[in-house]
Design a protein around this motif. Sequence first.
Motif, PDB file in Angstrom:
ATOM      1  N   SER A   1     -11.216 -21.336 -25.448  1.00  0.00           N
ATOM      2  CA  SER A   1     -10.793 -21.843 -24.056  1.00  0.00           C
ATOM      3  C   SER A   1      -9.681 -20.808 -23.353  1.00  0.00           C
TER       4      SER A   1
ATOM      5  N   GLN B   1      -7.777 -21.571 -21.223  1.00  0.00           N
ATOM      6  CA  GLN B   1      -6.952 -22.670 -20.759  1.00  0.00           C
ATOM      7  C   GLN B   1      -6.066 -23.195 -21.702  1.00  0.00           C
TER       8      GLN B   1
ATOM      9  N   ASP C   1      -1.632 -29.271 -19.799  1.00  0.00           N
ATOM     10  CA  ASP C   1      -2.598 -30.341 -19.210  1.00  0.00           C
ATOM     11  C   ASP C   1      -4.080 -29.996 -19.644  1.00  0.00           C
ATOM     12  N   GLU C   2      -4.276 -28.899 -19.383  1.00  0.00           N
ATOM     13  CA  GLU C   2      -5.766 -28.614 -19.801  1.00  0.00           C
ATOM     14  C   GLU C   2      -6.022 -28.721 -21.115  1.00  0.00           C
TER      15      GLU C   2
ATOM     16  N   THR D   1      -4.474 -30.713 -23.308  1.00  0.00           N
ATOM     17  CA  THR D   1      -4.417 -32.038 -23.655  1.00  0.00           C
ATOM     18  C   THR D   1      -5.866 -32.795 -23.200  1.00  0.00           C
ATOM     19  N   ASP D   2      -6.333 -32.375 -22.183  1.00  0.00           N
ATOM     20  CA  ASP D   2      -7.781 -32.824 -21.670  1.00  0.00           C
ATOM     21  C   ASP D   2      -8.633 -32.472 -22.298  1.00  0.00           C
ATOM     22  N   LEU D   3      -8.589 -31.159 -23.130  1.00  0.00           N
ATOM     23  CA  LEU D   3      -9.523 -30.602 -24.082  1.00  0.00           C
ATOM     24  C   LEU D   3      -9.494 -31.350 -25.612  1.00  0.00           C
TER      25      LEU D   3
ATOM     26  N   ARG E   1      -8.641 -34.281 -25.988  1.00  0.00           N
ATOM     27  CA  ARG E   1      -8.924 -35.751 -25.811  1.00  0.00           C
ATOM     28  C   ARG E   1     -10.555 -35.916 -25.894  1.00  0.00           C
ATOM     29  N   ARG E   2     -11.151 -34.577 -25.276  1.00  0.00           N
ATOM     30  CA  ARG E   2     -12.654 -34.676 -25.349  1.00  0.00           C
ATOM     31  C   ARG E   2     -13.061 -34.496 -26.872  1.00  0.00           C
TER      32      ARG E   2
ATOM     33  N   GLU F   1     -12.720 -37.525 -28.837  1.00  0.00           N
ATOM     34  CA  GLU F   1     -13.828 -38.557 -28.348  1.00  0.00           C
ATOM     35  C   GLU F   1     -15.222 -38.180 -29.208  1.00  0.00           C
TER      36      GLU F   1
ATOM     37  N   ALA G   1      -0.112 -37.130 -27.419  1.00  0.00           N
ATOM     38  CA  ALA G   1      -1.124 -37.476 -26.405  1.00  0.00           C
ATOM     39  C   ALA G   1      -2.322 -38.685 -27.288  1.00  0.00           C
TER      40      ALA G   1
END
Length: 417
Positions: free
Chosen positions: A57, A59, A64-65, A67-69, A71-72, A75, A99
Amino acid sequence: MHILMIECNPNGIAGIANALELGHDVTLVSVDPDFYLSVSPLTEAAYAHPNCQVVKSEQAFSLDELTDLARRLHEAKPIHGVTTYSEYHTVHTAAVAEALGLPGMSVDGARNARHKHLTRTTLAGTGIRQPRFAVATDPAEVEAAVREVGFPCVAKPSDGTASLHVLHLKDEADLREYLAELAQVADYGRGVVRIPEIVIEEFVTGELISVESCVLAGGEVVNLGLTDRSLSGFPYFIEMGLTYFSGHPLQEELFAATTAVLNGLGVDFGFIHTEWLLGPDGPVLCEVNGRLAGGIVPTLMEITSGVDPYLEVIRQALGERPELAFPRETTASGHWFGSPVAGTVEAIGFDALTDLPGFHSALGYKKPGTAVNRLSRSNFDWIGHIIFTGGDRDEAAKRCQDGLDRIDLRLSVEVAR
């Protein structure tokens, strides 16, 4: 269990390998996964393991990026623990753990330890002995900060590591050279962007020693042992030798002061590495690293205690109570080495060391054909290390010193005509 590793460090690949061996799933997020292939012989096998996922990655250094990664990834396959061995990514790890609702250090505590200017300002006035300091928030303010502290002083980026861009300044000429050098440094590589703050500190003379600690869930600080450090390369500060041990005359004072520092900063979870200078008036805080000690210190800890700290970092991230690496009867000492000149490595040999008393292991970091710099500026100039054991601190360290003379280092060097 599924572990998310946010970047790593060269020696920390051993922790990933150990976790995989125990049957855990490991996802490594990195800006440059290939970097680890070039610095650790364990990486290739780890990457090929069916339970290892490597996510590249660009990022990974953006909170922010990242943390989003995370979370994905969570999931797709629930994550049970988040950790890192990388000094650059301790705040990122704390933020992702928070998070996802997983064990980890408070984000504020991680930030206070990670950024040296926050360490200094947070502890100012608390009774913790620190050097006189000034913080420059812009390169244009560095000169004024130096005037405030006075020569001689030490200049260091607030978010640096491995002694990179840390310099002793004795006069105006040193200051001009330092400012010119710093103007060229926008990042530390691998996506790590430098923050602007520079800390100028009073130059404190004295032995450098660190306290290795673990903060258990609930914030209980357990101080494990001490690591002494020898430096080379002045006016730079390159760590060259170290021993993990117990029994220093100032040990209880150092342990008590370290506990006060970690509590004061809000460092409430994980393995921690706190450095002190033993100044004329007593221990003076150098810096706090909110992660397991780097380099070969964890290996020395394991030899001395029988406990693998790399693995205990992972166990703690998974919510388990870690086993703690208290020093025992055997003392382990290590020494890094570099090249006296710039050149290209032809061979690094250790055959003459293997029969020496206390020899434990040796490793060359550079393959034949690799260009190397002269050992001069930072820990990144290391090209290998050796480790010896002994009955006490002095014996182990002396055996290391004797072993340095037996290393067979061969270089090809261009000769100016």
